[in-house]
Every structure is written in structure tokens, then in C-alpha cells.
Design an enzyme around this catalytic site. Structure first.
Site, PDB file in Angstrom:
ATOM      1  N   GLY A 201       0.764  -1.236   0.000  1.00 44.19           N
ATOM      2  CA  GLY A 201       0.000   0.000   0.000  1.00 44.19           C
ATOM      3  C   GLY A 201       0.793   1.283   0.000  1.00 44.19           C
ATOM      4  N   LYS A 203       2.771   2.746  -2.273  1.00 43.18           N
ATOM      5  CA  LYS A 203       2.655   3.552  -3.493  1.00 43.18           C
ATOM      6  C   LYS A 203       1.233   4.098  -3.643  1.00 43.18           C
ATOM      7  CE  LYS A 203       6.470   1.538  -6.141  1.00 43.18           C
ATOM      8  NZ  LYS A 203       7.003   0.622  -5.105  1.00 43.18           N
ATOM      9  N   ARG A 225      -2.650 -10.512   1.140  1.00 45.51           N
ATOM     10  CA  ARG A 225      -2.012  -9.216   0.881  1.00 45.51           C
ATOM     11  C   ARG A 225      -3.057  -8.111   0.757  1.00 45.51           C
ATOM     12  NH1 ARG A 225       3.133  -8.826  -0.922  1.00 45.51           N
ATOM     13  NH2 ARG A 225       2.584  -7.232  -2.464  1.00 45.51           N
ATOM     14  N   ASP A 252      -7.363 -11.183 -10.456  1.00 46.54           N
ATOM     15  CA  ASP A 252      -6.133 -11.555 -11.141  1.00 46.54           C
ATOM     16  C   ASP A 252      -5.749 -10.394 -12.053  1.00 46.54           C
ATOM     17  OD1 ASP A 252      -4.110 -12.561 -12.707  1.00 46.54           O
ATOM     18  OD2 ASP A 252      -5.190 -14.356 -13.352  1.00 46.54           O
ATOM     19  N   GLY A 253      -4.669  -9.719 -11.722  1.00 45.81           N
ATOM     20  CA  GLY A 253      -4.292  -8.524 -12.474  1.00 45.81           C
ATOM     21  C   GLY A 253      -4.015  -8.779 -13.934  1.00 45.81           C
ATOM     22  N   ASP A 270       3.264  -2.043 -10.478  1.00 44.47           N
ATOM     23  CA  ASP A 270       4.415  -2.349  -9.619  1.00 44.47           C
ATOM     24  C   ASP A 270       4.411  -3.858  -9.386  1.00 44.47           C
ATOM     25  OD1 ASP A 270       6.640  -1.700  -7.899  1.00 44.47           O
ATOM     26  OD2 ASP A 270       5.316  -2.053  -6.200  1.00 44.47           O
ATOM     27  N   CYS A 325      11.469  -3.820  -7.890  1.00 39.65           N
ATOM     28  CA  CYS A 325      12.535  -3.563  -6.910  1.00 39.65           C
ATOM     29  C   CYS A 325      13.644  -4.602  -7.102  1.00 39.65           C
ATOM     30  CB  CYS A 325      12.002  -3.555  -5.487  1.00 39.65           C
ATOM     31  SG  CYS A 325      10.986  -4.971  -5.049  1.00 39.65           S
TER      32      CYS A 325
END
Length: 399
Positions: A201, A203, A225, A252-253, A270, A325
Site C-alpha cells: 500500500g 505507493k 495481501r 487476477d491482475g 508495480d 525492486c
């Protein structure tokens, strides 16, 4: 002789007692049965030494030391809190790095005035602005986002944030480099925004500090999550704001292009990645664990599908920010190159890569940036400024 007999009797009694001791209280004689011979963090270090040393060259030894050292944090100020914490943080030696930019620095003469050029290596269109436009703040940074950091080389840790009278926390601790993708996304008044992989959370909170978003959809595919994401948002945002301006989903992105197409002004992608710093320090939930080899190998494909979904979710003229990252070129530049190609070939969508070089000049007093990336920009860890790694690449969907 009597002494020897007494000793044997004592040993026999000890063995008898051991057989009566519950198994969970016994000391195992072979450590290998309880401890991995090669922990996941060691496997990660071996992998990075083999792969990143070739990519970063002479930079890798210093980056390696920084990754294995204590990281630095930034304190993202919460504009929804009634506590004025910036003055207190400044009294402790912090500075707001976003409003302390290098306004005199500008890109070198190699950044010529061009409308759109083709990268020779991959034919990805890259937007380049005029040098004069890059001089100050071509990315129109939001004046409302504030993030406090300690000076270079200072590894002082922040105290936990305290709740105000409304029980909202005054600041959120995160890697300060994680703020950069949100700054570069250039959220404007009235925009609708999608955060496709939002947990935990940080960002999403950064985007909301702009106080310009009309509507924000935060999504994460994992229920646990998403639960953590909800807790974070409720700790920093008023209840009425969450009810009226946010939508929290667990989809599901990779399927978002089928859910909402051509909808959002801004999309943040991200993606899950090898999370290099965590992989080197923590053995728990480490993606380099041998039982997660398949999951790790599938990461680039997952990242590609998520970015393609984000491109489809953006409206024509909208912008998409891809970030990770990790230092891995396979998870960074390669994913962007494939997504640009497949968006055009499979979906008929043309996108251009937006030049983020001005950002590196503005914040070079705070972060170390990787040199010579032909797509996107990357913050690399350095002992004096131990933030990152954060890779970011901004795409604009053409009308």
C-alpha cells in the site's frame, strides 16, 4: 572397580531417561536435519554474483555491499493526518527530498530536441522533450507529496508514527526511492488511477497524497495481501474518503484487460519480482527457496502479462508506470520491450516510452542512478544513499 560400575549404572539411567523424554524436547544430533545446508539468501547471493556482476561491472562490488547493509527509509507524510510532523522531523535533521531538488542541474548536450526517435536496438519509440523544457520540472511534480529522509550517510532510524486525534498515522515508512514512480506518473486533478498490484500500500498512499485523484482502484490478487492493504489504508485515510474515492479489489491482475479496458488516466504496474534486498536478508518467504524455483522462473512472463493488462486498462492518451525492486534486466528492460511489441502486434495498441532522465538530475543529491539504461531509469543502492533498487519505466498510450 566400584567407581567404574557406578559410572556405567549412571550412564544406563541417563539413556533410560532419554527414552522417556518427549521427542520435541530432545536435542537432534544432526544439524543438517533442521538447518538448510545452503539457505535461500545464500542462493540469492550466488545468483546475483553470477548475473549482476556482468550487468553492472565495476559498480557491482559497491552495490553488493550496500544490499547486504542496513537500508535507509523515508517518511512519507500523510496529508490526511491532523499532526504536523514535518517540523519535528526537520528538527531531527531530516529534509523533504522532493522539495529539495537540484533545479540547476540539467541533462547534457547529448539530449537533443527531438519529437520522437527510434532506439536502434529494439525499435521502441522514445519520447524526448526539449532540453529547455527539462531544465526545471517537466514532470509537473505534485507539490503535495512530501517525503523526509536523513542526510546522506546518516542511517538513523525513524521512530514509529503516532496516531492523531482521528487515529490516523502521521507518516508511512518506506524506501524513499519507491516514491519516484508515483512522482513520475504525473497524476493530475480529476484523474482516475489504477494500482494493479497495490499491496502492501505504500505507493497507493503516495498517489493519494497528491489530493488530485478523482477515483483510485487498488488491486492485489492475493487475499492475505489485500487484507494487509486494507489495514494500511484504514490506518492513514479517513473512513469517508475510503468509501467515496477508493475501490479495493482482489482480481487476477493479468486479466484486467478483460475487466476494464480504455478506462484509467494513469496506471501503476508495480509487479511482483525477486525483491533483491529481501532475498539477500530474509530466508522466510524467500523466492530463491528451492521449492519456489518454478515460481521464480515464471516471474518475467507474469510481469509481462501484468504490464500488458495495464496498457489495455489505460485510456488513449493515458500513461502507465512499470516498476520493480530488482536489478534484473530480464525483469526490467526485457519485459518493457516485449510489452511494447506485443501491445502493438496482438492488441493494436501503440505506446511510446517517456524519457525520465530529468528525474535523475532533479534527485541526484538523494539517490544513485544506474548509468546508460536505454529504457527507463533505476535507483541503485549505495552505502552513502542506501535506497533501492527501484526500476521504473513510463509508457504513454497513443491515441
Amino acid at each position: 572397580m566400584a567407581l567404574l560400575m557406578d559410572t556405567r549404572l549412571l550412564l544406563r539411567k541417563v539413556k533410560d531417561l532419554r527414552s522417556l523424554t518427549p521427542r520435541r524436547h530432545r536435542v537432534k544430533e544432526k544439524w543438517a536435519t533442521t538447518r538448510a545446508k545452503c539457505p535461500a539468501s545464500s542462493l540469492a547471493l550466488q545468483y546475483f554474483d553470477a548475473n549482476y556482476s556482468a550487468r553492472l561491472g565495476e559498480l557491482w562490488p559497491s552495490v553488493r555491499v550496500a544490499l547486504l547493509s542496513q537500508r535507509k527509509y523515508g517518511a512519507l507524510l500523510n496529508n490526511f493526518s491532523h499532526e504536523d510532523v514535518l517540523a519535528d522531523l526537520q528538527a531531527r535533521g531530516c529534509r523533504d527530498f522532493i522539495n529539495d531538488i537540484d533545479t540547476e542541474a540539467q541533462p547534457g548536450s547529448e539530449e537533443k530536441s527531438e519529437t520522437c526517435v527510434e532506439e536502434e536496438s529494439n525499435n521502441v519509440p522514445v519520447k524526448k522533450s526539449d532540453v529547455d523544457d527539462q531544465r526545471l520540472s517537466p514532470l509537473k511534480l505534485s507539490p503535495n507529496i512530501k517525503c523526509a529522509v536523513f542526510p546522506r550517510g546518516d542511517i538513523t532510524r525513524f521512530k514509529p508514527a503516532r496516531p492523531d486525534k482521528e487515529r490516523l498515522l502521521g507518516y508511512y515508512l518506506m524506501d524513499a526511492a519507491s516514491v519516484l514512480p508515483c512522482l513520475a506518473l504525473d497524476v493530475q486533478e480529476g484523474h482516475s488511477v489504477l494500482d494493479l498490484c497495490a499491496a502492501p500500500g505504500g505507493k497507493a498512499l503516495t498517489l493519494l497524497q497528491t489530493q488530485a485523484i478523482r477515483f483510485l482502484c487498488v488491486n492485489d490478487s492475493t487475499p492475505s495481501r489485500t487484507l494487509r492493504l486494507r489495514k494500511v489504508l484504514h490506518s492513514y485515510l479517513p473512513k469517508h474518503f475510503i468509501e467515496n474515492n477508493l475501490r479495493i479489489t482482489t482480481f487476477d491482475g493479468t486479466k484486467w484487460g478483460e475487466i476494464e479496458r480504455n478506462t484509467f488516466d494513469r496506471v501503476l504496474v508495480d509487479v511482483p519480482c525477486t525483491t533483491d534486498r529481501h532475498s539477500l536478508i530474509e530466508d522466510d518467504n524467500n523466492i530463491f527457496n528451492k521449492i519456489r524455483i518454478g515460481e521464480r522462473r515464471r516471474l518475467p512472463q507474469l510481469q509481462l502479462e501484468l504490464l500488458l493488462a495495464g496498457i489495455q486498462a489505460a485510456c488513449p492518451g493515458g500513461e502507465i508506470m512499470y516498476s520493480t525492486c530488482t536489478l534484473s534486466p530480464i525483469q526490467n528492460l526485457s519485459v518493457v520491450e516485449q510489452a511494447v511489441h506485443l501491445a502493438r502486434e496482438n492488441h493494436g495498441i501503440s505506446v511510446e516510452v517517456v524519457n525520465l532522465r530529468p528525474l535523475t538530475y532533479m534527485f541526484r543529491k538523494t539517490f544513485h542512478f544506474a548509468p546508460d539504461l536505454h529504457l527507463g531509469e533505476m535507483v541503485i543502492p549505495h552505502l552513502a544513499a542506501n535506497f533501492g533498487p527501484i526500476y521504473m519505466c513510463k509508457l504513454r498510450r497513443l491515441t
